[in-house]
Design a protein around this motif. Structure first.
Motif, PDB file in Angstrom:
ATOM      1  N   SER A   8      33.881  36.433  44.537  1.00 20.07           N
ATOM      2  CA  SER A   8      32.583  35.801  44.749  1.00 20.07           C
ATOM      3  C   SER A   8      32.370  35.564  46.244  1.00 20.07           C
ATOM      4  O   SER A   8      33.310  35.207  46.963  1.00 20.07           O
ATOM      5  CB  SER A   8      32.533  34.466  44.007  1.00 20.07           C
ATOM      6  OG  SER A   8      31.373  33.764  44.341  1.00 20.07           O
TER       7      SER A   8
ATOM      8  N   LEU B  10      34.206  31.040  44.977  1.00 20.53           N
ATOM      9  CA  LEU B  10      34.348  30.283  43.740  1.00 20.53           C
ATOM     10  C   LEU B  10      34.979  31.211  42.712  1.00 20.53           C
ATOM     11  O   LEU B  10      34.325  32.077  42.159  1.00 20.53           O
ATOM     12  CB  LEU B  10      32.987  29.779  43.248  1.00 20.53           C
ATOM     13  CG  LEU B  10      33.030  28.930  41.982  1.00 20.53           C
ATOM     14  CD1 LEU B  10      33.867  27.679  42.219  1.00 20.53           C
ATOM     15  CD2 LEU B  10      31.636  28.546  41.549  1.00 20.53           C
ATOM     16  N   SER B  11      36.256  31.045  42.518  1.00 27.44           N
ATOM     17  CA  SER B  11      36.995  31.904  41.595  1.00 27.44           C
ATOM     18  C   SER B  11      38.036  31.056  40.882  1.00 27.44           C
ATOM     19  O   SER B  11      38.244  29.889  41.194  1.00 27.44           O
ATOM     20  CB  SER B  11      37.677  33.037  42.366  1.00 27.44           C
ATOM     21  OG  SER B  11      38.659  32.502  43.238  1.00 27.44           O
ATOM     22  N   TRP B  12      38.689  31.663  39.914  1.00 28.77           N
ATOM     23  CA  TRP B  12      39.736  30.944  39.194  1.00 28.77           C
ATOM     24  C   TRP B  12      40.885  30.577  40.119  1.00 28.77           C
ATOM     25  O   TRP B  12      41.505  29.529  39.948  1.00 28.77           O
ATOM     26  CB  TRP B  12      40.228  31.754  37.995  1.00 28.77           C
ATOM     27  CG  TRP B  12      39.228  31.779  36.874  1.00 28.77           C
ATOM     28  CD1 TRP B  12      38.615  32.870  36.351  1.00 28.77           C
ATOM     29  CD2 TRP B  12      38.734  30.656  36.140  1.00 28.77           C
ATOM     30  NE1 TRP B  12      37.751  32.508  35.353  1.00 28.77           N
ATOM     31  CE2 TRP B  12      37.810  31.141  35.197  1.00 28.77           C
ATOM     32  CE3 TRP B  12      38.949  29.291  36.192  1.00 28.77           C
ATOM     33  CZ2 TRP B  12      37.127  30.320  34.306  1.00 28.77           C
ATOM     34  CZ3 TRP B  12      38.265  28.477  35.302  1.00 28.77           C
ATOM     35  CH2 TRP B  12      37.371  28.989  34.380  1.00 28.77           C
TER      36      TRP B  12
ATOM     37  N   LEU C 186      34.072  33.691  35.734  1.00 25.51           N
ATOM     38  CA  LEU C 186      33.871  33.663  37.183  1.00 25.51           C
ATOM     39  C   LEU C 186      34.309  34.995  37.769  1.00 25.51           C
ATOM     40  O   LEU C 186      35.278  35.607  37.293  1.00 25.51           O
ATOM     41  CB  LEU C 186      34.688  32.538  37.835  1.00 25.51           C
ATOM     42  CG  LEU C 186      34.303  31.113  37.477  1.00 25.51           C
ATOM     43  CD1 LEU C 186      35.294  30.135  38.117  1.00 25.51           C
ATOM     44  CD2 LEU C 186      32.908  30.795  37.950  1.00 25.51           C
ATOM     45  N   GLU C 187      33.619  35.439  38.815  1.00 25.34           N
ATOM     46  CA  GLU C 187      34.003  36.667  39.498  1.00 25.34           C
ATOM     47  C   GLU C 187      35.207  36.381  40.383  1.00 25.34           C
ATOM     48  O   GLU C 187      35.336  35.299  40.954  1.00 25.34           O
ATOM     49  CB  GLU C 187      32.843  37.171  40.356  1.00 25.34           C
ATOM     50  CG  GLU C 187      31.620  37.573  39.556  1.00 25.34           C
ATOM     51  CD  GLU C 187      30.483  38.028  40.452  1.00 25.34           C
ATOM     52  OE1 GLU C 187      30.744  38.394  41.609  1.00 25.34           O
ATOM     53  OE2 GLU C 187      29.342  38.011  39.986  1.00 25.34           O
TER      54      GLU C 187
END
Length: 147
Positions: free
Chosen positions: A14, A18-20, A10-11
């Motif tokens: 984003s 939507l990311s970690w 994942l970017e």
């Protein structure tokens, strides 16, 4: 149930957030042990929401099918026609006044006599059609107690 290990990338920045970091926040908020459980919960929620959305769409279509025949066709027809007729009436009225066929005062303050009579005639025709249709509908249905 067999679990498999896969890599998910994942970017960090984003445009939809939507990311970690977001998944870890979701994981902590739902007291989940791992990112995998968080992703699994997200997937399950997605499936539930997708089914709910489909049932909502089906319900909306069913309601539309039920209500559409009950709509008053006169109201529908006159609603679309009314806008166009008003535009044409104003254009014709302006033309008659600008051409010197009526007194030269602002268009919004005067209506040419011929247009006034035409408007009255059209209103009478629409009313007569509405009355005839209502009469036809009441004769064709079994007598309703509420009418």
């Amino acid at each position: 149930m067999k679990k498999e290990r896969h890599f998910v990338y994942l970017e960090d920045d984003s445009p939809r957030n939507l990311s970690w970091k977001w998944i870890e926040t979701f994981q902590r908020a739902h007291n989940l042990a791992s990112r995998g459980e968080a992703l699994e919960k997200l997937f399950n929620e997605y499936v539930v929401l997708k089914k709910q959305n489909q049932s909502d769409n089906d319900l909306a279509k069913a309601i539309a099918r039920e209500i559409k025949p009950q709509l008053d066709p006169i109201r529908i027809r006159t609603g679309y026609v009314d806008k166009n007729v008003r535009v044409l009436t104003n254009l014709l009225n302006s033309y008659l006044i600008i051409s010197g066929m009526e007194d030269s005062i602002p268009v919004t303050d005067i209506v040419a006599e011929s247009l006034r009579e035409t408007q009255k005639q059209v209103a009478d025709q629409i009313h007569a059609y509405q009355v005839a249709r209502k009469d036809k509908l009441t004769r064709s249905t079994q007598g309703d107690d509420d009418e």
